[in-house]
Design a protein around this motif. Sequence first.
Motif: not given
Length: 982
Positions: A560-567, A622-638
């Motif tokens: 959905l969001t294109g963010l990383g998952n738990r793996r 938009s708030n993070v920098r290159d090299g920071d890791v973002i993941a969506r690990i649940g329904g509304d959890e990041f």
Amino acid sequence: MQLADFLKDYVSLTQDAIAVAYRGADSPEATLMYINESYTRLFGYAADDVVGGPASIAHGKDSWRDYNANVIAKFRSGEKQVNTELRCVRADGTRFWASILVFLIEDTGSGGFYTCATFRDISGLKKREAEAAKALEDRDRVLAEQDRMYRELLSTQKRMLSAMNAYPDPFVIYDKDMRLVLSNTAYQKSMSTTPEVITPGMHIRDVLIEAIDCGLIPVPEQGREAFLDDLLSASRVAKKSEDVELADDIHHRMLRSKAENGDWVIIRLDITELVRQRRNAEELQARLLAAIGAYPAPFCIYDGNSELVAWNQSYAEFLTDDPAEIYRGMSLQAALQVGVRNRRYAAAIGREEEWLKEIQTSNEMATPVEDIELAGDIHHRVMRSRSTNGDLVILRLDTTELVRQRRALQQSQERLISAINAFPDPFAIYDKDLNLMTWNPAFVASLTDNPDDICRGMHVTEVLRLAVYNGHVPAARGREEDWLREYTTPHLAIDGVEEFEFDNDNHYRIMRSRAENGELLVLRLNITEAVRQRRALEQYANRLEAANHEITHKALHDQLTGLGNRRYLSEKFQQLSARRQTEGGELAALHIDLDRFKQINDTIGHAAGDHVLIDVANRIRSNVRDGDVIARIGGDEFVILLWVPEGTSRPEALAGALLRDLSKPSCFEGRECRFGASIGVARTPLAEEGDLLTNSDVALYKAKRAGRGQVAIFDRTDIDEMRQTKQLADDILRGLEDREFLPHYQPQVDARTGLVVGIEALARWHHPVEGVLAPERFLSVAGDLNVVADIDRMIFEKAIIECEASFKGLDSLPSLSFNVSANRIQFEEIEKIGQIAAGYSGDVAFELLETIFLEEESDAFLMQLDHLRELGISLEVDDFGSGRASVVALQRIAPDQLKIDRRLITPIETGNNAARLVQSIIDIGHALDIGVTAEGVETAEQARILADLGAQRLQGYYFSKPLCLEQLMTYLKRNRSSLRLA
């Protein structure tokens, strides 16, 4: 004497205030002639102060004018007595409402008349009438607001239904009993050729039968009933995702999820095209593998790690007589060892180990083309090439015959010429000056259709020009002379091997070698089929690589969001950990959970929820920098992982910025979706690296517990608190297993007689170490464990059994009331509750928290309550006044008893606001025919006031604290007057 006798008789009949006045025929105003003591107490005037004065002294100017107009008009119409209500004035100037009864006695002698008036204070009655009127106004306002909310809810529901029907794929909701609640048009059409027969209330089995009867679901050989039983089995229903095949080769992916209220939400995605594409790919792959297997020469592929990936039967037979020795994943070294062991390499016979070492240390495996001799005078040409993914593709051509022919040619020129002419591939010999000396027919055919174009002595450049201008060299078309200049370099005559493309996609391997006399031998081997196969293999490998890349990306990212998952988060965590080991610095984790997100899904729809999640993902990016890791690990959890230099406060600053950014609403289809976020932050070295994500989750829990919409920083005390909570949770579960939760009892007395008429069973934990614990010590953790209903059930069953056994000697059994959680009313089998309740000979009541029916005021919930009543269980509303219950809600629930919250009882005193408030609640209860119990009674004065206000039952520490069964029986025996023993 007539007036005096009248006064004497009248005064003796009433305790009300009396005043007598006389008005002469010509007098403008009446004069007071007599007042009694009740008049003095009511108005504050002594008789000596007012007798002989104006009768209007007890009235204000306005009320006196109204009084005269009303009373005199009625007397003139012939009435002998007049009843009216007016505001009167006391001697101290205070006003009050009075009921006034006036008699008129005519004085026939003088033409005047006497008036006798009685006054009764009705201020209290007027006040209660005003309060009742205000309550009715409040009720009307609440009803109007509820009507408005219902209309808005109906409008929202219509929009949701319209959106669902516009959704192209089947969508349906079944309740916990598998009966249809809601479905869209696509679902109805997928289950019946007459969609209108799919209606709410149908059981899923009936819907499936309809689809089978309509031919929309094919029935396997096992038969319809067995097929249905399999579809509805617990194991199938529990699957969150399942691919199913329908009629006409239609394939759907079925996604199931279970809502908190037990409903099943099912979405079917049409994956027919995907299944067909996959089937075609599998067929293509099978054909490719079959083609490789049919290729007569040995063929194999090793991956970048030199491990065997694919091979044909010829390759296996080349290495060994037992093909089982060859397996996928075996190393190239191991394959060589198999060949050596089976004496397939002539050069290795008798020196196996030495030969293997030579192969390992040489660069022969990187040679594109290699001729090797095998046992039995067998010769192979090995052609090696690397694909773009690093695979090593090895093709063996059996060159045994070629080698033998070359050997024979060396022995005899004639045999050589004969062999050359018989050789199917082009062959030519040039002298040391590159003039054509000898050639075979295949050589001519590869250059021209006219053999006369070829003559002895032609320079190699003329031979090439002939091929170019006859269109046999695709690379030279349109630039013939430029190509010739580029190709005919001094390196052309150097020994070597070259792959060359001719017209009609024909490919040759040109092999050049210098003889001792300087002559140049040129042999072109037709490798068209090998090139085409290699090209197909490379294309297939490229497709496999692209598919693998896509699959890997999908496996690591949220769709959905294109963010990383738990793996993805786990892999990136390892990378950041490695960076910390080499570069220093610290790691930080931000655990983000959206507040009020569920309300968006529930009120606006899941499409709005998906929009919000995508918007949130973009805001985080938009708030993070290159090299920071973002993941969506649940329904509304990041989760955000950061590497930061030591001593920086960037994680906390980022959390604050995100908190502000995520508090802004998101607009979806013209509607604002309002939400917020709670953020937990943990960072090394305060948190151990291995526990970083767990500790950020602990900090998130702390932020939620503090009221949401906050940032919480992990510290060591959180671990201690978490451990304490974990210890308490383990203790609760153990206590449930050991049945340590027991009932304690608090008596309820009749407010008028003092008799014990009821007993409330309360939960207490008989902890083996800490003693008896009240609910406030364990209830919140029990709620998190979802075992409150289990504790309620244990208290209920235990109290019924021991009270039935202990109260057998009583004249009449007191009622038993129990606190009950909403889960038990909604989900537990009501019949079982009724069977247990029937074990007590007296009345049984369930106490519902006020918030239960505010949150669950549905028709299904009301039906459950009606079922409880049918089983003989009374209903009581507990802690009334502590929530937001409305009079309308009380009317719908229709409880038998209303328990006023103890916080409203504590401050009551005679005539104060608290007492008036309690009086209003009691009046509401009486108006709705609901009994009223006041709990929290701690003094005799409170008990007296509540009895005067009309409460039927009283409960509190003034009568008794909660007692164990033995203490309760002692209490009842000591207070025999409260409950008689037989």
